[in-house]
Scaffold this active site. Structure first.
Site, PDB file in Angstrom:
ATOM      1  N   SER A 154       1.282  -0.991   0.064  1.00  0.00           N
ATOM      2  CA  SER A 154       0.251  -0.142  -0.452  1.00  0.00           C
ATOM      3  C   SER A 154       0.858   1.269  -0.013  1.00  0.00           C
ATOM      4  O   SER A 154       1.646   1.160  -0.986  1.00  0.00           O
ATOM      5  CB  SER A 154      -0.839  -0.125   1.335  1.00  0.00           C
ATOM      6  OG  SER A 154      -1.944   0.964   1.200  1.00  0.00           O
ATOM      7  N   ASP A 200      -8.709  -4.493  -6.302  1.00  0.00           N
ATOM      8  CA  ASP A 200      -8.776  -3.630  -4.749  1.00  0.00           C
ATOM      9  C   ASP A 200      -9.336  -2.622  -4.981  1.00  0.00           C
ATOM     10  O   ASP A 200      -9.490  -1.694  -6.151  1.00  0.00           O
ATOM     11  CB  ASP A 200      -6.974  -3.337  -4.828  1.00  0.00           C
ATOM     12  CG  ASP A 200      -6.168  -2.422  -4.018  1.00  0.00           C
ATOM     13  OD1 ASP A 200      -6.994  -1.241  -3.909  1.00  0.00           O
ATOM     14  OD2 ASP A 200      -5.755  -2.479  -4.819  1.00  0.00           O
ATOM     15  N   HIS A 232      -7.471  -5.762  -1.934  1.00  0.00           N
ATOM     16  CA  HIS A 232      -5.817  -4.301  -1.483  1.00  0.00           C
ATOM     17  C   HIS A 232      -5.224  -4.859  -0.543  1.00  0.00           C
ATOM     18  O   HIS A 232      -4.088  -4.384  -0.039  1.00  0.00           O
ATOM     19  CB  HIS A 232      -6.308  -3.036  -0.653  1.00  0.00           C
ATOM     20  CG  HIS A 232      -5.400  -2.401  -0.805  1.00  0.00           C
ATOM     21  ND1 HIS A 232      -4.351  -1.751  -2.020  1.00  0.00           N
ATOM     22  CD2 HIS A 232      -4.539  -1.521   0.530  1.00  0.00           C
ATOM     23  CE1 HIS A 232      -3.777  -1.027  -0.821  1.00  0.00           C
ATOM     24  NE2 HIS A 232      -3.566  -0.755   0.230  1.00  0.00           N
TER      25      HIS A 232
END
Length: 285
Positions: A154, A200, A232
């Site tokens: 991330s 995601d 994600h």
């Protein structure tokens, strides 16, 4: 018969000499010849030890955990620093530590100075962690400081791009479902594997991983792996597909181990776990 025997002897000598010649060509090869089973396995050929690094004893990042091959008989290893994502701690990416270390790397999963640090800060922290690892850590003697890489999830993935941009000497970068407001990375000179997830909704591939990959120079060794039926947060738990291609990428570019080229080129085909894979094969030697 004598002539045939002589040919067999010469052939035998030739066969025996080949591995030695390959080893001489690449002194960084570590571990046995890989197979699909060996890189998909939960553990590799090396027993792993670990050591905690307190935030009180470091500067520029928040401490973490170092995972490393226990044996020193094979010499030094390449090293990888791994950053967690927004609001997360090193526990969220901890599975990568022993998984990668058991394949022949020193791996540093880090905590950040703040759980809210942005990608540019996480990039600086990844580099600070590598500097600590190679200059001050108790395992620095096990590391080849010229063979380093970065990974992150991330915002940590966005941070891995920032780190690669700042330090071109890095040998590999792997952003995992990366997030960054900067979408273009033509300056990066580090071989980069961009990993996205088809489901995601935090860092959608259309606005993050795909433009990251497409903006990398066409002359760069690069690849884009989009995970199928993933989110994600898929990189936050043990994942065979992420491990398989991360190991192959790190081996290929940190160790210059062309034995792993077979898993990257020809390009992997879509499957139950791969939505899409792009790359510019064959990779330069």
């Amino acid at each position: 018969m004598a002539g045939l025997a002589a040919l067999l002897v010469v052939g035998g000598l030739s066969t025996v000499a080949t591995p030695a010649a390959q080893a001489a060509d690449n002194p960084y090869e570590r571990g046995p010849a890989p197979t699909t089973a060996s890189i998909e396995a939960p553990t590799g050929p090396y027993a792993v030890s670990q050591t905690a690094v307190s935030s009180l004893g470091v500067t520029g990042f928040g401490g973490g955990t170092v995972y490393y091959p226990t044996s020193t008989s094979d010499g030094t290893f390449g090293a990888v620093a791994v950053s967690p994502g927004f609001t997360a701690s090193q526990s969220s990416i901890a599975w990568l530590g022993p998984r990668l270390a058991s394949q022949g790397f020193v791996v540093f999963t880090i905590d950040t100075l703040s759980r809210y640090d942005q990608p540019d800060s996480r990039g600086r922290q990844l580099l600070a962690a590598l500097d600590y690892l190679t200059e001050r850590s108790t395992v620095r003697g096990r590391i080849d400081s010229s063979r380093l890489g970065v990974m992150g999830h991330s915002m940590g993935g966005g941070g891995s791009l920032e780190a690669a941009k700042s330090r071109p000497s890095l040998q590999a970068a792997i952003p995992l479902t990366g997030w960054n407001t900067d979408k273009t990375w033509p300056e990066i000179q580090t071989p980069t594997l961009v990993v996205g997830a088809d489901g995601d909704t935090v860092a959608p591939v259309a606005s993050h991983s795909e433009p990251f990959y497409e903006s990398l120079a066409s002359s760069l060794d690069k690849a884009y792996l989009e995970l199928n039926n993933a989110t994600h947060y898929t990189p936050n738990s043990s994942n065979t597909t992420i491990a398989k291609y991360s190991i192959s990428w790190l081996k290929r570019f940190i160790d210059n181990d062309t034995r792993y080229e077979q898993f990257l080129c020809p390009l992997p085909r879509p499957s139950l776990t791969i939505e899409e894979y792009r790359g510019n094969c064959p990779h330069a030697s």
